[in-house]
Design a protein around this motif. Structure first.
Motif, PDB file in Angstrom:
ATOM      1  N   ARG A  58     -11.289  33.739  -0.975  1.00 19.66           N
ATOM      2  CA  ARG A  58     -11.548  32.308  -0.771  1.00 19.66           C
ATOM      3  C   ARG A  58     -11.684  32.015   0.715  1.00 19.66           C
ATOM      4  N   GLU A 116      -9.099  32.810 -12.695  1.00 20.25           N
ATOM      5  CA  GLU A 116      -8.573  31.727 -11.851  1.00 20.25           C
ATOM      6  C   GLU A 116      -9.436  31.543 -10.610  1.00 20.25           C
ATOM      7  N   HIS A 125     -14.980  24.611  -7.853  1.00 18.19           N
ATOM      8  CA  HIS A 125     -14.580  23.290  -7.372  1.00 18.19           C
ATOM      9  C   HIS A 125     -14.497  23.244  -5.847  1.00 18.19           C
ATOM     10  N   GLU A 126     -14.972  24.283  -5.183  1.00 22.06           N
ATOM     11  CA  GLU A 126     -14.870  24.388  -3.717  1.00 22.06           C
ATOM     12  C   GLU A 126     -16.147  23.894  -3.051  1.00 22.06           C
ATOM     13  N   ASP A 154     -12.828  29.839 -11.436  1.00 19.06           N
ATOM     14  CA  ASP A 154     -12.659  28.409 -11.686  1.00 19.06           C
ATOM     15  C   ASP A 154     -12.416  27.651 -10.376  1.00 19.06           C
ATOM     16  N   GLU A 155     -11.579  28.198  -9.511  1.00 16.82           N
ATOM     17  CA  GLU A 155     -11.291  27.539  -8.234  1.00 16.82           C
ATOM     18  C   GLU A 155     -12.539  27.440  -7.369  1.00 16.82           C
TER      19      GLU A 155
END
Length: 261
Positions: A65, A106, A113-114, A109-110
């Motif tokens: 990330r 996970e 939304h970034e 999915d994260e």
């Protein structure tokens, strides 16, 4: 092929150095597409005394990330992350694989939304557990019209398998259109195969980065990386720092790319 080590601290001087590296980057020399092979998560967990490799995989996901934000901040348009190979699906310990599948779900999915990122799954959905395939498909659909950083998640991926799938797709399309095998053989081109890869329509990776000092492709983007530059970082995946990334971009900018010569 360059190798980089990771020894410096993270104090004020480190931040000054980071800012100087950023300022000196020429937007014209920043790669359009970076492929990342994050490696060393299990070794990282073992060295820190964790009883499960899942701690390393979670730390590696968190680092990815971060890595994507670094790429976005310097103007890179496409990033491909190698998260789970076809070989991993059959060779990893079942408990570790179960944890890794949950972590990847996970992460997908994260990422959906970034910022305004667009997420795309590259790999064979049919080979994945149904829930992971669903999460990847949902992330892709949710971000389909996003204009920002294009993030390829290579999950259930194999480079040889991708080429096979591309050729099968070409043959099936040609058959639907009523063409003969002779016509197909005469018309087949590298460009045509490229259009049918999972990454069809995207630029090939200009730069491939791999952590943990390993120097191999491991069946990742075999076709697309024919003319890529490679950069190997000594740091284990979760220990990768922004300075390592910026040095890779700086090193890439200094190279004279010959494209096969």
């Amino acid at each position: 092929m360059a190798r980089a080590s990771s020894n410096e601290g993270r104090g004020p001087l480190y931040r000054l150095y980071i800012n100087r590296l950023r300022r000196r980057l020429d937007p014209e020399t920043v790669p359009r597409h970076v492929a990342m092979m994050i490696d060393g998560n299990r070794r990282w967990a073992r060295q820190l005394g964790f009883d499960s490799a899942s701690h390393g995989h979670r730390a590696g996901a968190a680092k990815m990330r971060e890595f994507l934000r670094w790429c976005d901040d310097v103007g890179i348009g496409v990033v491909s992350l190698y998260l789970l190979s076809n070989d991993n699906l059959v060779k990893r310990d079942s408990r570790e694989l179960s944890d890794l599948i949950e972590i990847i779900a996970e992460l997908a999915d994260e990422l959906s939304h970034e910022r305004d990122w667009r997420v795309k799954h590259v790999g064979r959905s049919a080979a994945l557990p149904a829930e992971l395939a669903r999460v990847l498909a949902d992330a892709e659909e949710r971000t389909r019209d996003h204009p920002g950083l294009h993030v390829n998640l290579a999950v259930g991926y194999g480079g040889r398998g991708e080429i096979v799938d591309a050729v099968r797709s070409i043959i099936a399309k040609h058959d639907r259109e009523g063409g003969s095998l002779e016509e197909l053989a005469a018309s087949l081109t590298p460009e045509q195969i490229g259009e049918h890869l999972y990454t069809g329509g995207q630029p090939d990776p200009d730069l491939v980065i791999r952590t943990s000092g390993e120097q191999r492709l491991s069946d990742f983007l075999l076709w697309q990386s024919a003319h890529s530059e490679f950069y190997f970082v000594e740091a284990l995946g979760p220990d990768l720092r922004e300075v390592d990334f910026l040095r890779a971009i700086r090193d890439f900018a200094s190279r004279d790319r010959r494209f096969g010569s």
